[in-house]
Design a protein around this motif. Sequence first.
Motif, PDB file in Angstrom:
ATOM      1  N   HIS A 176      -2.864   1.599 -14.187  1.00 25.44           N
ATOM      2  CA  HIS A 176      -3.964   1.349 -13.259  1.00 25.44           C
ATOM      3  C   HIS A 176      -5.234   1.040 -14.063  1.00 25.44           C
ATOM      4  N   LYS A 182      -6.848  -7.212  -9.677  1.00 29.13           N
ATOM      5  CA  LYS A 182      -7.042  -6.485  -8.435  1.00 29.13           C
ATOM      6  C   LYS A 182      -5.788  -5.678  -8.096  1.00 29.13           C
ATOM      7  N   THR A 228      -3.500  -3.043  -5.778  1.00 23.37           N
ATOM      8  CA  THR A 228      -3.288  -2.648  -4.383  1.00 23.37           C
ATOM      9  C   THR A 228      -3.648  -1.176  -4.219  1.00 23.37           C
ATOM     10  N   HIS A 229      -4.454  -0.861  -3.253  1.00 18.43           N
ATOM     11  CA  HIS A 229      -4.865   0.529  -3.022  1.00 18.43           C
ATOM     12  C   HIS A 229      -3.811   1.247  -2.174  1.00 18.43           C
ATOM     13  N   ALA A 276       2.187   1.715  -3.506  1.00 16.81           N
ATOM     14  CA  ALA A 276       1.092   2.210  -4.349  1.00 16.81           C
ATOM     15  C   ALA A 276       0.847   3.690  -4.118  1.00 16.81           C
ATOM     16  N   GLN A 300      -3.696   5.047   3.206  1.00 18.19           N
ATOM     17  CA  GLN A 300      -4.402   6.287   3.521  1.00 18.19           C
ATOM     18  C   GLN A 300      -3.532   7.184   4.412  1.00 18.19           C
ATOM     19  N   ALA A 359       0.827  -1.208   0.000  1.00 16.55           N
ATOM     20  CA  ALA A 359       0.000   0.000   0.000  1.00 16.55           C
ATOM     21  C   ALA A 359       0.861   1.258   0.000  1.00 16.55           C
TER      22      ALA A 359
END
Length: 386
Positions: free
Chosen positions: A371, A380, A382-383, A343, A386, A340
């Motif tokens: 993307h 899928k 990876t996000h 990413a 945050q 993450a």
Amino acid sequence: MSEDRDRRWRLALGGEDEALSQADQRLSDALTALYGEGDGDEKKRRGGLGGSTPNVARWLSDIREYFPSPVVQIVQKDAFDRLGLQRMLLEPEFLAAVEADINLVATLISLRTVMPDKTRDTARQVIAKVVAELMARLERRTAEALRGAVDRSRRTSRPRFSDIDWPRTIRANLGHYQAEYQTIVPERLIGFMRRQRRIVVDLDEVVLCLDQSGSMASSVVYASIFAALMASLPVVKTKLVCFDTVILDLTEELADPVEVLFGVRLGGGTDINQAVAYCAGRIERPSKAHLVLITDLFEGGNAEEMLTRLARLIGMGVNVIVLLALSDTGRPASNPVLSARVAALGAPVFACTPDQFPDLMAAALRREDLHAWAAGQDIKLTHPAQ
């Protein structure tokens, strides 16, 4: 129908059965040798492959005779896991009898340092066979996808057959449809003009940075083969760098993918930061460079420094792509936290199959949004953290 059902039950129960045909009894014996259950709490099975290489070779021959190749590979894997047959891979007679697949290649690579001389040549032949089959499967698609010698921004009415733009040609010749033959006879071909590549420095460069830790075994095999395929094309400059806690630059070996695989060292620790630093030093023109980092991101080195290096490369214009795996087995186990965070730098992070890889590299060379490309492939992503 009832006879076939009865036969299946007898095979499932195993053991000696006078009602079974000779062929079915051999099939039953082959399965009982591996899957036969023990008596009571004892781990010893009713059957067994025996300690001698000839017995194992005969067992493998029976398995290959009665089952299709995908099933053979599953049974072989079970035999390696349940009966400890990896030691048998050090015997050339056994190696010659085994059904070769990518998992076997990975196992042979991991055992190469303990192989006796008499086995090494046989192992090389087995690996060469699997590599040849994989290259035959992947070569054409890779060459077509990466045909950077075709400049799609310029058109010509006298294209080579392989450079014809069929959708545009068909649309331009719809008026020449021949109902009698149910086909279009094109009067005008539209195709792509080939770009002259006399200045080598103009080529895009691709650096495949490959984690050779044990968990990445199948990815190592596929990535090595793709590196060899790409190096054979005069449209990109390809480099292959393998790493664990040591850097292994195999770029000079890419003409021989079997030699590449024999140079790989499966297992050991992981220092991604050190590998990224080395690859950064191998990049000649950042704006024309693509760094494909193939790793599950379980970092044993300095993760913070690795993230800083990747961010710096992205800022310089390097197209950084992180593949968590390059294999047929779907989404792998990986470090979710570090994935993450990578990413979040803007680099696409995902896994892909060997069949998707040529199109991925073609999209990368065109500097498309990877993307969006991955989402279009139902991959899928990876996000970002945050």
